[in-house]
Design a protein around this motif. Structure first.
Motif, PDB file in Angstrom:
ATOM      1  N   ILE A 116       0.860  -1.178   0.000  1.00  0.00           N
ATOM      2  CA  ILE A 116       0.000   0.000   0.000  1.00  0.00           C
ATOM      3  C   ILE A 116       0.901   1.234   0.000  1.00  0.00           C
ATOM      4  CG2 ILE A 116      -1.717   1.332   1.303  1.00  0.00           C
ATOM      5  CD1 ILE A 116      -2.844  -1.328   2.302  1.00  0.00           C
ATOM      6  N   VAL A 117       0.667   2.129  -0.976  1.00  0.00           N
ATOM      7  CA  VAL A 117       1.556   3.285  -1.150  1.00  0.00           C
ATOM      8  C   VAL A 117       0.830   4.625  -1.048  1.00  0.00           C
ATOM      9  CG1 VAL A 117       3.217   1.959  -2.518  1.00  0.00           C
ATOM     10  CG2 VAL A 117       1.362   3.208  -3.675  1.00  0.00           C
ATOM     11  N   GLY A 118      -0.489   4.581  -0.859  1.00  0.00           N
ATOM     12  CA  GLY A 118      -1.246   5.821  -0.732  1.00  0.00           C
ATOM     13  C   GLY A 118      -2.665   5.543  -0.289  1.00  0.00           C
ATOM     14  N   PHE A 119      -3.352   6.615   0.130  1.00  0.00           N
ATOM     15  CA  PHE A 119      -4.729   6.462   0.586  1.00  0.00           C
ATOM     16  C   PHE A 119      -5.499   7.761   0.439  1.00  0.00           C
ATOM     17  CE2 PHE A 119      -2.839   8.453   4.204  1.00  0.00           C
ATOM     18  CZ  PHE A 119      -3.860   9.123   4.860  1.00  0.00           C
ATOM     19  N   ILE A 120      -6.809   7.627   0.396  1.00  0.00           N
ATOM     20  CA  ILE A 120      -7.719   8.748   0.582  1.00  0.00           C
ATOM     21  C   ILE A 120      -8.764   8.276   1.578  1.00  0.00           C
ATOM     22  CG2 ILE A 120      -9.126   8.168  -1.439  1.00  0.00           C
ATOM     23  CD1 ILE A 120      -9.655  11.242  -1.707  1.00  0.00           C
ATOM     24  N   SER A 121      -8.921   9.055   2.627  1.00  0.00           N
ATOM     25  CA  SER A 121      -9.904   8.772   3.673  1.00  0.00           C
ATOM     26  C   SER A 121     -10.962   9.864   3.628  1.00  0.00           C
ATOM     27  CB  SER A 121      -9.210   8.768   5.046  1.00  0.00           C
ATOM     28  OG  SER A 121     -10.160   8.721   6.079  1.00  0.00           O
ATOM     29  N   VAL A 122     -12.222   9.449   3.591  1.00  0.00           N
ATOM     30  CA  VAL A 122     -13.328  10.392   3.506  1.00  0.00           C
ATOM     31  C   VAL A 122     -14.313  10.054   4.615  1.00  0.00           C
ATOM     32  CG1 VAL A 122     -15.072  11.408   2.006  1.00  0.00           C
ATOM     33  CG2 VAL A 122     -13.017  10.373   1.003  1.00  0.00           C
ATOM     34  N   ILE A 156       0.150  10.120  -0.066  1.00  0.00           N
ATOM     35  CA  ILE A 156       0.771   9.266  -1.080  1.00  0.00           C
ATOM     36  C   ILE A 156       2.274   9.244  -0.818  1.00  0.00           C
ATOM     37  CG2 ILE A 156       1.186   8.914  -3.553  1.00  0.00           C
ATOM     38  CD1 ILE A 156      -1.449  10.543  -4.013  1.00  0.00           C
ATOM     39  N   ARG A 157       2.848   8.043  -0.740  1.00  0.00           N
ATOM     40  CA  ARG A 157       4.287   7.914  -0.498  1.00  0.00           C
ATOM     41  C   ARG A 157       5.068   8.663  -1.576  1.00  0.00           C
ATOM     42  NH1 ARG A 157       6.249   3.130   1.835  1.00  0.00           N
ATOM     43  NH2 ARG A 157       8.234   4.213   1.568  1.00  0.00           N
ATOM     44  N   LYS A 158       6.166   9.241  -1.182  1.00  0.00           N
ATOM     45  CA  LYS A 158       6.947  10.135  -2.039  1.00  0.00           C
ATOM     46  C   LYS A 158       7.302   9.510  -3.401  1.00  0.00           C
ATOM     47  CE  LYS A 158      10.665  13.428  -1.721  1.00  0.00           C
ATOM     48  NZ  LYS A 158      10.642  14.539  -0.806  1.00  0.00           N
ATOM     49  N   ALA A 159       7.740   8.261  -3.407  1.00  0.00           N
ATOM     50  CA  ALA A 159       8.158   7.612  -4.651  1.00  0.00           C
ATOM     51  C   ALA A 159       7.005   7.400  -5.632  1.00  0.00           C
ATOM     52  CB  ALA A 159       8.822   6.267  -4.348  1.00  0.00           C
ATOM     53  N   PHE A 160       5.779   7.549  -5.168  1.00  0.00           N
ATOM     54  CA  PHE A 160       4.622   7.272  -6.011  1.00  0.00           C
ATOM     55  C   PHE A 160       3.810   8.527  -6.338  1.00  0.00           C
ATOM     56  CE2 PHE A 160       5.891   3.460  -3.869  1.00  0.00           C
ATOM     57  CZ  PHE A 160       5.923   2.538  -4.910  1.00  0.00           C
ATOM     58  N   GLN A 161       4.300   9.676  -5.922  1.00  0.00           N
ATOM     59  CA  GLN A 161       3.633  10.932  -6.243  1.00  0.00           C
ATOM     60  C   GLN A 161       3.881  11.284  -7.709  1.00  0.00           C
ATOM     61  OE1 GLN A 161       5.033  13.778  -3.347  1.00  0.00           O
ATOM     62  NE2 GLN A 161       4.097  12.675  -1.649  1.00  0.00           N
ATOM     63  N   GLY A 162       2.941  11.993  -8.311  1.00  0.00           N
ATOM     64  CA  GLY A 162       3.087  12.405  -9.695  1.00  0.00           C
ATOM     65  C   GLY A 162       2.799  11.305 -10.702  1.00  0.00           C
ATOM     66  N   ILE A 215      -2.076   8.905  -9.064  1.00  0.00           N
ATOM     67  CA  ILE A 215      -2.824   8.313  -7.954  1.00  0.00           C
ATOM     68  C   ILE A 215      -3.792   9.328  -7.365  1.00  0.00           C
ATOM     69  CG2 ILE A 215      -2.649   7.340  -5.628  1.00  0.00           C
ATOM     70  CD1 ILE A 215       0.082   6.142  -6.519  1.00  0.00           C
ATOM     71  N   GLY A 216      -3.312  10.526  -7.086  1.00  0.00           N
ATOM     72  CA  GLY A 216      -4.173  11.564  -6.516  1.00  0.00           C
ATOM     73  C   GLY A 216      -5.351  11.878  -7.419  1.00  0.00           C
ATOM     74  N   SER A 217      -5.108  11.983  -8.707  1.00  0.00           N
ATOM     75  CA  SER A 217      -6.198  12.258  -9.651  1.00  0.00           C
ATOM     76  C   SER A 217      -7.233  11.145  -9.622  1.00  0.00           C
ATOM     77  CB  SER A 217      -5.641  12.425 -11.066  1.00  0.00           C
ATOM     78  OG  SER A 217      -4.905  13.620 -11.164  1.00  0.00           O
ATOM     79  N   GLU A 218      -6.784   9.908  -9.604  1.00  0.00           N
ATOM     80  CA  GLU A 218      -7.727   8.780  -9.566  1.00  0.00           C
ATOM     81  C   GLU A 218      -8.516   8.786  -8.256  1.00  0.00           C
ATOM     82  OE1 GLU A 218      -9.944   5.731 -10.979  1.00  0.00           O
ATOM     83  OE2 GLU A 218      -8.516   6.956 -12.102  1.00  0.00           O
ATOM     84  N   PHE A 219      -7.846   9.091  -7.153  1.00  0.00           N
ATOM     85  CA  PHE A 219      -8.553   9.192  -5.868  1.00  0.00           C
ATOM     86  C   PHE A 219      -9.691  10.208  -5.963  1.00  0.00           C
ATOM     87  CE2 PHE A 219      -4.768   7.887  -2.926  1.00  0.00           C
ATOM     88  CZ  PHE A 219      -5.117   6.556  -3.031  1.00  0.00           C
ATOM     89  N   THR A 245      -8.100  20.289   4.600  1.00  0.00           N
ATOM     90  CA  THR A 245      -7.108  21.330   4.890  1.00  0.00           C
ATOM     91  C   THR A 245      -5.791  20.908   4.259  1.00  0.00           C
ATOM     92  OG1 THR A 245      -6.477  20.331   7.011  1.00  0.00           O
ATOM     93  CG2 THR A 245      -8.175  22.062   7.060  1.00  0.00           C
ATOM     94  N   VAL A 246      -4.977  21.900   3.916  1.00  0.00           N
ATOM     95  CA  VAL A 246      -3.662  21.635   3.346  1.00  0.00           C
ATOM     96  C   VAL A 246      -2.704  22.704   3.861  1.00  0.00           C
ATOM     97  CG1 VAL A 246      -4.202  22.915   1.219  1.00  0.00           C
ATOM     98  CG2 VAL A 246      -2.371  21.194   1.206  1.00  0.00           C
ATOM     99  N   MET A 247      -1.525  22.266   4.293  1.00  0.00           N
ATOM    100  CA  MET A 247      -0.530  23.227   4.758  1.00  0.00           C
ATOM    101  C   MET A 247      -0.165  24.170   3.615  1.00  0.00           C
ATOM    102  SD  MET A 247       2.131  21.167   7.133  1.00  0.00           S
ATOM    103  CE  MET A 247       1.585  19.896   8.242  1.00  0.00           C
ATOM    104  N   SER A 248      -0.055  25.450   3.916  1.00  0.00           N
ATOM    105  CA  SER A 248       0.174  26.448   2.870  1.00  0.00           C
ATOM    106  C   SER A 248       1.431  26.193   2.031  1.00  0.00           C
ATOM    107  CB  SER A 248       0.171  27.864   3.450  1.00  0.00           C
ATOM    108  OG  SER A 248       1.150  27.999   4.449  1.00  0.00           O
ATOM    109  N   PRO A 249       2.511  25.623   2.576  1.00  0.00           N
ATOM    110  CA  PRO A 249       3.667  25.367   1.704  1.00  0.00           C
ATOM    111  C   PRO A 249       3.472  24.184   0.740  1.00  0.00           C
ATOM    112  CG  PRO A 249       4.338  25.500   4.016  1.00  0.00           C
ATOM    113  CD  PRO A 249       2.847  25.431   3.985  1.00  0.00           C
ATOM    114  N   ASN A 250       2.423  23.399   0.928  1.00  0.00           N
ATOM    115  CA  ASN A 250       2.209  22.208   0.110  1.00  0.00           C
ATOM    116  C   ASN A 250       1.495  22.587  -1.195  1.00  0.00           C
ATOM    117  OD1 ASN A 250       1.897  19.646  -0.883  1.00  0.00           O
ATOM    118  ND2 ASN A 250       0.921  18.815   0.943  1.00  0.00           N
ATOM    119  N   ILE A 251       2.219  23.290  -2.037  1.00  0.00           N
ATOM    120  CA  ILE A 251       1.657  23.846  -3.273  1.00  0.00           C
ATOM    121  C   ILE A 251       1.207  22.745  -4.241  1.00  0.00           C
ATOM    122  CG2 ILE A 251       2.168  25.313  -5.274  1.00  0.00           C
ATOM    123  CD1 ILE A 251       1.903  26.754  -2.549  1.00  0.00           C
ATOM    124  N   ILE A 252       1.955  21.653  -4.329  1.00  0.00           N
ATOM    125  CA  ILE A 252       1.590  20.576  -5.257  1.00  0.00           C
ATOM    126  C   ILE A 252       0.222  20.002  -4.891  1.00  0.00           C
ATOM    127  CG2 ILE A 252       2.197  18.251  -6.041  1.00  0.00           C
ATOM    128  CD1 ILE A 252       5.164  19.151  -5.825  1.00  0.00           C
TER     129      ILE A 252
END
Length: 164
Positions: free
Chosen positions: A65-71, A89-95, A98-102, A121-128
């Motif tokens: 398991i390399v990522g998740f979305i919890s709702v 999402i684990r760093k090696a699997f970003q981009g 996965i996020g789009s499919e979630f 919520t998202v931390m302001s420095p997390n632009i991606i």
């Protein structure tokens, strides 16, 4: 890569993924090694998703398991139309989409479950991550000033939502 609903048998692997994620990023709630291993709590969260109250999807690479979305749906009657989202999402699997499919699957689930407001919520420095959320229709509704304390500094969070 497989995106699927979580199963009870995934409890330990799900915890392991979150534990590793905490070490790889400063954008999640927990600091490295701060997360305690409470498999009963995780199994309870998984069971609520299986029962249909909430949604918990995982991204799986081979058998890892390399990522998740919890709702999590609002419980009181006045907020049952809302759901709060956490994504990791684990760093090696970003981009890798996965996020789009979630978020595509999230929209489908929300519509099927009479959810008309999605929040996160998202931390302001997390632009991606912020750009991903905006791509799927989320807008900033406010700023939570000094919401987190990371590496000796206060960090703001954007409060974002999407109306369906």
């Amino acid at each position: 890569m497989v995106i699927r609903e979580i199963e009870t048998r995934d409890a330990d692997a799900f915890w392991q993924m979150q534990f590793q994620l905490d070490k790889e990023t400063k954008f999640m709630m927990y600091e490295p090694n701060e997360r305690t291993k409470n498999l009963e709590l995780i199994k309870n969260i998984i069971q609520k998703a299986i029962d249909g109250s909430n949604l918990l999807l995982v991204a799986e690479n081979d058998t890892e398991i390399v990522g998740f979305i919890s709702v999590q749906r609002g419980l009181p009657n006045r907020i049952k139309h809302t759901a709060y989202i956490v994504v990791g999402i684990r760093k090696a699997f970003q981009g890798k989409g996965i996020g789009s499919e979630f978020f595509k699957r999230l929209d489908l689930w929300a519509r099927q479950n009479s959810i008309t407001r999605l929040e996160l919520t998202v931390m302001s420095p997390n632009i991606i991550a912020k750009h991903l959320y905006e791509k799927y229709g989320f807008v900033v509704e406010g700023i939570k000033k000094n919401s987190m304390f990371v590496d000796g500094e206060y960090v703001d969070e954007f409060y974002m939502a999407k109306l369906l």
